[in-house]
Design an enzyme around this catalytic site. Sequence first.
Site, PDB file in Angstrom:
ATOM      1  N   LYS A 130     -19.249 -30.631 -53.910  1.00 43.72           N
ATOM      2  CA  LYS A 130     -17.777 -30.542 -53.938  1.00 43.72           C
ATOM      3  C   LYS A 130     -17.161 -31.854 -54.404  1.00 43.72           C
ATOM      4  O   LYS A 130     -16.147 -31.851 -55.097  1.00 43.72           O
ATOM      5  CB  LYS A 130     -17.220 -30.146 -52.561  1.00 43.72           C
ATOM      6  CG  LYS A 130     -17.494 -28.688 -52.233  1.00 43.72           C
ATOM      7  CD  LYS A 130     -16.510 -28.117 -51.242  1.00 43.72           C
ATOM      8  CE  LYS A 130     -16.740 -26.629 -51.089  1.00 43.72           C
ATOM      9  NZ  LYS A 130     -16.091 -26.054 -49.927  1.00 43.72           N
ATOM     10  N   LYS A 212     -25.005 -20.254 -57.516  1.00 44.40           N
ATOM     11  CA  LYS A 212     -24.696 -19.193 -56.543  1.00 44.40           C
ATOM     12  C   LYS A 212     -23.317 -18.595 -56.845  1.00 44.40           C
ATOM     13  O   LYS A 212     -22.446 -19.279 -57.405  1.00 44.40           O
ATOM     14  CB  LYS A 212     -24.772 -19.726 -55.108  1.00 44.40           C
ATOM     15  CG  LYS A 212     -23.701 -20.702 -54.766  1.00 44.40           C
ATOM     16  CD  LYS A 212     -23.621 -20.986 -53.279  1.00 44.40           C
ATOM     17  CE  LYS A 212     -22.409 -21.861 -53.039  1.00 44.40           C
ATOM     18  NZ  LYS A 212     -21.978 -22.135 -51.752  1.00 44.40           N
ATOM     19  N   LYS A 215     -16.358 -18.565 -55.268  1.00 39.42           N
ATOM     20  CA  LYS A 215     -14.959 -18.286 -55.580  1.00 39.42           C
ATOM     21  C   LYS A 215     -14.484 -19.079 -56.794  1.00 39.42           C
ATOM     22  O   LYS A 215     -13.472 -18.763 -57.391  1.00 39.42           O
ATOM     23  CB  LYS A 215     -14.104 -18.677 -54.364  1.00 39.42           C
ATOM     24  CG  LYS A 215     -14.446 -17.865 -53.127  1.00 39.42           C
ATOM     25  CD  LYS A 215     -14.256 -18.640 -51.803  1.00 39.42           C
ATOM     26  CE  LYS A 215     -14.882 -17.897 -50.639  1.00 39.42           C
ATOM     27  NZ  LYS A 215     -14.935 -18.594 -49.382  1.00 39.42           N
TER      28      LYS A 215
HETATM   29  P1  TYM Z   1     -18.321 -20.148 -46.954  1.00 37.14           P
HETATM   30  O1  TYM Z   1     -16.925 -19.784 -46.646  1.00 37.14           O
HETATM   31  O2  TYM Z   1     -18.606 -20.911 -48.206  1.00 37.14           O
HETATM   32  O3  TYM Z   1     -19.216 -18.845 -47.001  1.00 37.14           O
HETATM   33  C1  TYM Z   1     -19.152 -17.905 -45.949  1.00 37.14           C
HETATM   34  C2  TYM Z   1     -20.505 -17.279 -45.721  1.00 37.14           C
HETATM   35  O4  TYM Z   1     -20.971 -16.646 -46.918  1.00 37.14           O
HETATM   36  C3  TYM Z   1     -22.245 -17.165 -47.280  1.00 37.14           C
HETATM   37  N1  TYM Z   1     -22.309 -17.221 -48.740  1.00 37.14           N
HETATM   38  C4  TYM Z   1     -23.252 -16.602 -49.464  1.00 37.14           C
HETATM   39  N2  TYM Z   1     -24.295 -15.837 -49.114  1.00 37.14           N
HETATM   40  C5  TYM Z   1     -25.060 -15.322 -50.118  1.00 37.14           C
HETATM   41  N3  TYM Z   1     -24.837 -15.586 -51.441  1.00 37.14           N
HETATM   42  C6  TYM Z   1     -23.791 -16.358 -51.834  1.00 37.14           C
HETATM   43  N4  TYM Z   1     -23.557 -16.580 -53.126  1.00 37.14           N
HETATM   44  C7  TYM Z   1     -22.951 -16.896 -50.822  1.00 37.14           C
HETATM   45  N5  TYM Z   1     -21.839 -17.704 -50.859  1.00 37.14           N
HETATM   46  C8  TYM Z   1     -21.469 -17.869 -49.559  1.00 37.14           C
HETATM   47  C9  TYM Z   1     -22.294 -18.551 -46.658  1.00 37.14           C
HETATM   48  O5  TYM Z   1     -23.621 -18.975 -46.464  1.00 37.14           O
HETATM   49  C10 TYM Z   1     -21.568 -18.320 -45.352  1.00 37.14           C
HETATM   50  O6  TYM Z   1     -22.424 -17.777 -44.385  1.00 37.14           O
HETATM   51  N6  TYM Z   1     -18.936 -23.915 -43.818  1.00 37.14           N
HETATM   52  C11 TYM Z   1     -18.894 -22.485 -43.931  1.00 37.14           C
HETATM   53  C12 TYM Z   1     -17.849 -21.819 -43.043  1.00 37.14           C
HETATM   54  C13 TYM Z   1     -17.956 -22.202 -41.615  1.00 37.14           C
HETATM   55  C14 TYM Z   1     -18.913 -21.737 -40.681  1.00 37.14           C
HETATM   56  C15 TYM Z   1     -18.605 -22.401 -39.468  1.00 37.14           C
HETATM   57  C16 TYM Z   1     -19.979 -20.818 -40.772  1.00 37.14           C
HETATM   58  C17 TYM Z   1     -17.150 -23.094 -40.980  1.00 37.14           C
HETATM   59  N7  TYM Z   1     -17.541 -23.211 -39.681  1.00 37.14           N
HETATM   60  C18 TYM Z   1     -19.375 -22.161 -38.322  1.00 37.14           C
HETATM   61  C19 TYM Z   1     -20.719 -20.600 -39.617  1.00 37.14           C
HETATM   62  C20 TYM Z   1     -20.429 -21.256 -38.419  1.00 37.14           C
HETATM   63  C21 TYM Z   1     -18.595 -22.134 -45.362  1.00 37.14           C
HETATM   64  O7  TYM Z   1     -18.010 -22.892 -46.087  1.00 37.14           O
HETATM   65  O8  TYM Z   1     -18.967 -20.881 -45.707  1.00 37.14           O
END
Ligand code: TYM
Length: 348
Positions: A130, A212, A215
């Site tokens: 990022k 991957k 968004k």
């Molecule tokens: P975030 O918002 O980027 O993604 C949310 C969830 O989706 C999964 N994910 C994917 N899985 C498969 N293929 C992909 N291309 C893909 N892109 C995203 C991510 O692994 C995630 O599970 N930091 C976290 C949000 C968060 C969180 C937490 C998660 C904040 N606090 C506490 C668990 C527990 C995040 O940015 O995910």
Amino acid sequence: MEQEKNMNTSAENTNQKPARKRMLSGIQPSGDLHLGNYLGPLRHWPEMIEEYDCYFFMADLHTLTVRQEPAALRRRVLTQVAQYIACGLDPEKCTIFIQSHVPAHAQLGWVLDCYTMFGELSRMTQFKDKASKHKDNINAGLFTYPALMAADILLYQPDYVPVGEDQRQHVEICRDIAERFNGIYGPVFRVPEAYIAKVGARIMSLNDPGSKMSKSNLEGCVTLADKPEDIMRKFKRAITDSDTERCVRYAPAEKPGVSNLIQIYAAATGKSYEDIEKEFEGMGYGKFKPAVGEAVVELLRPIREETERLLADKSYLESVYRAGAEKASYFANKTLAKVYKKVGLVAR
Ligand code: TYM
């Protein structure tokens, strides 16, 4: 779903009747929810609420690490609440809440900042990634993000954290922070395990299978709100591989594009990779790509329709996230009070 095997240490009182195991996860409303979010963690959550005590939240505080348009952020948070429910999360059976409605997240986040090392934060791949994409805004929040995420998790003393593969490192650092804290003060936090699906844990971009799905690249990304014609267009244009073989075969290293489509088709239909290879034997990519598109259209259609219906009932959504915040706050405040006491803060 296969979970990682390494048993954790329990901070719970062992004299009590064993409670249901607990799970917690969140998604950032930094863009529309996409197929990676859905096929990685989200689609498994509805099964989990039957067996576990589950907490699912909108990680809105985390989105502030990148500049957001305020009105769009508010709209996305509300849409995400509706999408959680539309995906099958029954608010009667789990706790759905908005992170910023539970101040204990930011409060514990600060404490954990003080137990998280500069060196370990510097090694986080998401930070490096990022920071390279937002060179004009490498803010402190982006850097300390994993400590806030650790707070999100540890406040609820969960056993498991269901996430996609890209969040494995953040769950690992959460475990390290918890163990460090417990090492100093005794068993305050339960040390949770990542819970990562076997199929769908890393969905790749449709127009750039080396990255991957995310968004930030909309043409390579199918969102839960996309219309069927947009989904079909994106799949028909999906990058397949330039190998001469041109057959539907799962081989991620040699054929990343086709293998990604096979993974999506498998996750959407429940078929095995072998069955998919047989189904499309002798056919080129031209037949396979629209078939994957159609499977995804059918998978997402009920979710999109139900989301639209729920979004028309704002007072219901409000009642869900208010009740969720209340329940989550009760639990979170108990952990926070324990932490404050341990580190020596005077009780109010
Ligand atoms: P975030 O918002 O980027 O993604 C949310 C969830 O989706 C999964 N994910 C994917 N899985 C498969 N293929 C992909 N291309 C893909 N892109 C995203 C991510 O692994 C995630 O599970 N930091 C976290 C949000 C968060 C969180 C937490 C998660 C904040 N606090 C506490 C668990 C527990 C995040 O940015 O995910």
